[in-house]
Design an enzyme around this catalytic site. Structure first.
Site: not given
Ligand code: TYD
Length: 140
Positions: A49
């Site tokens: 992303h």
């Molecule tokens: P995700 O965006 O999929 O992680 P990455 O981009 O590192 O692959 O996030 C994983 C999960 O954690 C998703 O359900 C969103 C949650 N999350 C939060 O609740 N707070 C946060 O600060 C972050 C970064 C993710």
């Protein structure tokens, strides 16, 4: 693109080492959120992303991992393998993380709270936004 790295001063003495992260001193934004990734399974690639506005700094406080950084013009691969280097993750840079060592703890400082609406999760949308704004430096 030239990925920006920040080298943090290690305040060491005969008891061990310490790094302090502080707004304005060595972090160029107000830290509103800290999260960290650990126990990442072998072979996992995540991220995928970019953000509209969020500014972040990633620090591998233990172990190692790699970042793919793509600003729509160039792709760079950066390896983080020490606890005293921060990688700036500015808005409109598509990023993916991979090659996590089993002991990797990847800490991320962010200048805002978690907000799903700030995410660009489609690479095609990301490229369209970059192309639309080529030349004027503005992103919708
Ligand atoms: P995700 O965006 O999929 O992680 P990455 O981009 O590192 O692959 O996030 C994983 C999960 O954690 C998703 O359900 C969103 C949650 N999350 C939060 O609740 N707070 C946060 O600060 C972050 C970064 C993710």
């Amino acid at each position: 693109m030239c990925a920006q790295l920040i080298n943090f001063e290690i305040k060491g003495d005969d008891r061990g080492s310490l790094i302090a992260l502080e707004k304005k001193h060595n972090i160029p934004f107000e830290i509103k959120r800290v999260y960290y990734l650990f126990d990442t399974k072998t072979g996992i690639r995540r991220g995928f992303h970019a953000h509209h506005a969020l500014q972040q700094i990633a620090i591998c406080v233990h172990g190692s991992c790699e970042f793919l950084m793509d600003d729509g013009y160039e792709v760079e691969i950066i390896k983080l393998d020490n606890n005293h280097t921060g990688l700036m993750l500015p808005p409109y840079v598509w990023h993916e993380m991979f090659n996590f060592s089993p002991d990797c703890v990847l800490m991320v400082l962010a200048n805002d709270f978690y907000d799903e609406s700030d995410y660009i999760r489609s690479y095609q949308d990301f490229i369209s936004m970059v192309n639309k704004n080529k030349g004027n430096g503005n992103y919708a």
